[in-house]
Every structure is written in structure tokens, then in C-alpha cells.
Write a protein that holds these residues in place. Structure first.
Motif, short mmCIF file in Angstrom:
data_model
loop_
_atom_site.label_atom_id
_atom_site.label_comp_id
_atom_site.label_asym_id
_atom_site.label_seq_id
_atom_site.Cartn_x
_atom_site.Cartn_y
_atom_site.Cartn_z
N ILE A 1 41.34 42.28 38.14
CA ILE A 1 40.15 42.86 38.76
C ILE A 1 40.54 43.84 39.87
O ILE A 1 39.96 44.92 40.01
CB ILE A 1 39.23 41.75 39.30
CG1 ILE A 1 38.59 41.00 38.11
CG2 ILE A 1 38.14 42.33 40.20
CD1 ILE A 1 37.79 39.77 38.51
N LYS A 2 41.56 43.46 40.63
CA LYS A 2 42.04 44.36 41.71
C LYS A 2 42.52 45.68 41.12
O LYS A 2 42.21 46.77 41.65
CB LYS A 2 43.17 43.68 42.47
CG LYS A 2 43.83 44.53 43.56
CD LYS A 2 42.87 44.81 44.71
CE LYS A 2 43.57 45.33 45.96
NZ LYS A 2 44.35 46.56 45.75
N GLU B 1 39.45 47.65 40.00
CA GLU B 1 38.70 48.17 41.15
C GLU B 1 39.41 49.35 41.80
O GLU B 1 38.77 50.33 42.20
CB GLU B 1 38.48 47.05 42.18
CG GLU B 1 37.47 46.01 41.73
CD GLU B 1 37.30 44.88 42.73
OE1 GLU B 1 36.23 44.25 42.73
OE2 GLU B 1 38.25 44.62 43.51
N ASP B 2 40.73 49.27 41.89
CA ASP B 2 41.50 50.40 42.44
C ASP B 2 41.34 51.64 41.57
O ASP B 2 41.19 52.76 42.08
CB ASP B 2 42.98 50.03 42.55
CG ASP B 2 43.26 49.03 43.67
OD1 ASP B 2 42.36 48.82 44.51
OD2 ASP B 2 44.37 48.46 43.69
N ASP C 1 37.89 53.15 42.07
CA ASP C 1 37.85 53.90 43.33
C ASP C 1 38.58 55.24 43.20
O ASP C 1 38.07 56.29 43.63
CB ASP C 1 38.47 53.08 44.46
CG ASP C 1 37.61 51.90 44.87
OD1 ASP C 1 36.40 51.89 44.53
OD2 ASP C 1 38.14 50.96 45.50
N ARG D 1 30.89 49.24 36.45
CA ARG D 1 30.71 47.98 37.18
C ARG D 1 31.54 46.88 36.52
O ARG D 1 31.70 46.86 35.30
CB ARG D 1 29.23 47.59 37.17
CG ARG D 1 28.91 46.26 37.83
CD ARG D 1 27.41 46.11 38.00
NE ARG D 1 26.70 46.04 36.74
CZ ARG D 1 26.51 44.92 36.04
NH1 ARG D 1 27.03 43.78 36.46
NH2 ARG D 1 25.83 44.95 34.92
#
Length: 448
Positions: free
Chosen positions: A86-87, A90-91, A94, A101
Motif C-alpha cells: 500500500i505504501k 500510495e507513493d 502521489d 483510490r
């Protein structure tokens, strides 16, 4: 060239299931695009590896798919416990300033079933016998989206990433040319014993195979994993039970506890499938043909074959899934198409409390020793492979037809078989440089 044309040209099919041609799935429009990053089968780790190491490619490709289908929502559904993955996602979101989502799920089986995933993400129920698109959604495995990202760069689908794990010294992610003998892949992980049996796919929906099959089966576009089994495992023993014996056991041993129905993933979604009723009718009929016209039995057609009924629910060791699978084959041979004549009962209010925890499932399968295995090592065995046997049918639909001849030189990525634009199927490409050494009805062989 549009994205959909590049996907077709590359021969992309669904990597996590039946191999449905992806260019057909992404024709038209959809309100939701859901990227299935759940990897709910215990022990498989390929999707998690892809998310950690190819997050930007996944997000970029998903963005393009969303625009192609004019989707209002593009969602990546994954387990909340996949924190590293997930990290990474998400990176990437961004960095690319994406509006995609991430939807976090609990760790349960079968969270990755596309109909269940549609409900978890959108709240919409796919009707019995239906497909996600009827609920305004398209679902693709994260491995498929990775292959789409490669196709958008003009690269054909020639190699497959998959997990090799289980009773081995070195669990690995293997990258192999399509058509590679499975034994060559398994040896890289160094099995602890000779003459092992293994599963192609996950432990719940995969196929248990004997050691001899490791030399005859090959890597295909839908190969998701190879699990080497410990000695005389529960799964190996269960696979040896013939349908004729299971029919006899159903007659003598089914206690009608209805656990198979109460935990059935389709029944919990409000679908009319009730495995215990099918088992009851099997038990009291003299011939299967006698019950084929009964609605309860026809509902076997909507069984997802997730395996919960036989590997987790039944206290008597019976195999309702095997019975349902047999009935489906009979119905299909007779050209029967499922029609839902049952009243809509809605999602079972107990569904949330009857989700099967993944860890508990692995323990029930006798695979708990391998459940926590982290796999971040990858090996590309391309240069070790001197010969590939590429099946003409690695997808839903019709087999591809060769467009090459024996003795012809080919390069990796060269088109070797096609289905035509008006047929359900997918293109095939050479997975190594070499010469077409043999063409049969089922496959195309290439040797370096």
C-alpha cells in the motif's frame, strides 16, 4: 494506436483466472474499474511482489484504462495488512498525481472473487450467473494490469511472473518464458524431497498434480503459482478421490448440517446456490440424470468452485464442489444456460461474520508452515530455457491458429498464432528466439 488495440496486439488475457481476453473486457464503458490486488489464495505472493516493485507502472496503466472506459472510479482493492504494498502504491499515486483510490479489505477468503470484490468496493451485487460489467464494473488482476503496462510500451505477452513456494528450500518469484516446462521452474526453488506432488495455482482453486506432470505441463499466461506439497498432504489425498466414490459417500455420509451452504461465498451474496440441497438430492437419487431438471440442482451452474464447502465447511470430509463441478460439465455438454428464477433474497445479514480468515484457512489446509513466508527474491530463467512448448489455447474462447511454419526462425515477441478480430481468443507470440521445430493441433514448439 489506442490502448485497447495495443492490448489486443500484445495478446493480454486475465492473469489471475480463466484467461478472458482483456481487449474484449475493456471494450465499451464502465462506471468502475477495480484492480484486484487482493491475492486471496494462501501462499501466493506474485501480486504483492508486483505492487512493491512496479507500483508506478500499475498506477499509470490503470489511469489509461480509466480514461479509455470513461470510468468515474478507478480503485485498487487490496488487503489492509499489505502495508508495504500500500505504501508503494500510495507513493506512486502521489508521484503521478493520480486520483486512483485504494480500498482496504480484511484478510478473508475468497476476497479476490470478482463478484465479491464488486460488492465490497461498490456495494452492488452481481446477479446470479452475471458478470461484473452488468453492475457497471470491470475487474482486472494486478498482474494483468502490469502486463497491460508492458503492452502500452509495445511489448508482447511472452513471459510470466509467478510464485514457487511450499515445501521448498528457496521460495521464489520466477519469471519464465511462456511454454517453459514446470519442472525447470520448480527446481530453482530446490524441493526438499524427490517425487513431490504440487499444485498449479492456489491451494483452494488450483489443480493438484503428480511429479510426472511437472515434465509435461508448461507455463501459460494464467500460471499464478506452483506450490510444492508436503508428504501426503490433505490436498493431495482429497484430489485422489474419484467422483464415483464421492457420489457414494454423499449417499452414506452427508448429515445435512448445511454448513456448506451457510459458508458458501455465493449463497452469502444472496445467490440461490445451496450445496446441502444438491448433496441431499444426490444422496437420494438412483441416477444423476433423474435430478438434472430440478432448480436446486441447476443452481450448481453458479458455483464459483472456491472450495470453501469441501476444504473448510464440511465436517464429514465430503466434496460438494466436486459434485457441482461434475454437474456443470453435464449441463454444459447439453448446452444448458443458467437462468435465475429465484426471488432476490439480498445479501445474507450474517455474511460479515462468516468470512473465512486467510490464516485459519491455511491452517485447515495443512499449509500453516508456509503462510508467513515473505518472498522478495526473483529469478529470470529465460537464458536457461532451450525449448518451449506454447499451447494454442491459454485463454477463454477458441484456440489461436498458427501463422508460422515449421522450420521458420522467430524472435521473442514475434506473432506465432492469432484468433482473428471477430473471434473470442488471444494472440500468441514467441517467448524465445529460435526456430519453430514442431506444430501440432495443441501447441507450437520453438527451440533455440
Amino acid at each position: 494506436m489506442k490502448a485497447i488495440e495495443k492490448i489486443r496486439a500484445a495478446g493480454i488475457v486475465g492473469c489471475g483466472g480463466a484467461g478472458f481476453p482483456t481487449h474484449i473486457k475493456y471494450s465499451g464503458e464502465a462506471q468502475w474499474i477495480i484492480i484486484n490486488a487482493v491475492e486471496c489464495e494462501p501462499l501466493l505472493r506474485t501480486d504483492r511482489y508486483i505492487m512493491r516493485h512496479n507500483a508506478k507502472e500499475i498506477i499509470a496503466a490503470a489511469e489509461i484504462l480509466g480514461k479509455e472506459m470513461k470510468a468515474e472510479h478507478v480503485v485498487i482493492a487490496t488487503k489492509a495488512e499489505y502495508e508495504k504494498e500500500i505504501k508503494a502504491l500510495e507513493d506512486a499515486i502521489d508521484d503521478l498525481r493520480s486520483n486512483i483510490r485504494i480500498h482496504r479489505l480484511k484478510s478473508f477468503y475468497p476476497a479476490g472473487d470478482e463478484q465479491i470484490l464488486v460488492y465490497e468496493v461498490t456495494g452492488k451485487v452481481v446477479q446470479p450467473g452475471g458478470i461484473p460489467k452488468e453492475a457497471g464494473a470491470v475487474v482486472s488482476n494486478v498482474g494483468t494490469v502490469y502486463e497491460i503496462s508492458e503492452a502500452l510500451k509495445g511489448r508482447a505477452f511472452t513471459h510470466k511472473l509467478f510464485t514457487v513456494t511450499g515445501d521448498v528450500e528457496k521460495p521464489l518469484i520466477v519469471k519464465a518464458p511462456l511454454g517453459t516446462e514446470l519442472l525447470s521452474c520448480i527446481k530453482e526453488s530446490v524441493p526438499y524431497r524427490e517425487g513431490f506432488s504440487f499444485i498449479t495455482g492456489g491451494p483452494m482453486m488450483g489443480k493438484v498434480r503428480t511429479f510426472d506432470e511437472a515434465e509435461t505441463q508448461v507455463v501459460t499466461k494464467t500460471t499464478s503459482g506452483i506450490i510444492v506439497l508436503p508428504v501426503r498432504s490433505k490436498l493431495e489425498k482429497g484430489s485422489e478421490l474419484k467422483i464415483s466414490e464421492m457420489l457414494l459417500r454423499a449417499k452414506s455420509s452427508c448429515i445435512q448440517c448445511s454448513f456448506c451452504t451457510e459458508l458458501c461465498s455465493r449463497h452469502l451474496m444472496g445467490h440461490p446456490l445451496m450445496p446441502h440441497k444438491i448433496m441431499r438430492k444426490i444422496a437420494f437419487c438412483s441416477d444423476v440424470e433423474d435430478i438434472l431438471k430440478e432448480d436446486d440442482v441447476k443452481n450448481a451452474m453458479i458455483c464459483s468452485e472456491c472450495g470453501i464447502c469441501e476444504e473448510y465447511a464440511c465436517p464429514m470430509g465430503l466434496q460438494p464442489r466436486k459434485i457441482n463441478s461434475m454437474l456443470k460439465r453435464v449441463y454444459r455438454s447439453e448446452g444448458f444456460r443458467f437462468e435465475n428464477n429465484s426471488a432476490d433474497t439480498g445479501v445474507d445479514p450474517m455474511r460479515e461474520y462468516r468470512k473465512i480468515p486467510s490464516r485459519r484457512l491455511a491452517k485447515r489446509l495443512g499449509l500453516e508452515d508456509y503462510y508467513e513466508t515473505e518472498i522478495d527474491d526473483i529469478i529470470n530463467i529465460d537464458t536457461k530455457i532451450k525449448k518451449v512448448i506454447i499451447p494454442k489455447k491459454q485463454h477463454a474462447g477458441e484456440p489461436a491458429e498458427e501463422v508460422v511454419a515449421e522450420g521458420q526462425k522467430v524472435k521473442c515477441g514475434s506473432l506465432i498464432a492469432d484468433c482473428g478480430a471477430d473471434r473470442l481468443g488471444a494472440r500468441l507470440h514467441a517467448s524465445i528466439d529460435g526456430v519453430v521445430s514442431r506444430i501440432s493441433k495443441e501447441s507450437i514448439e520453438i527451440e533455440r
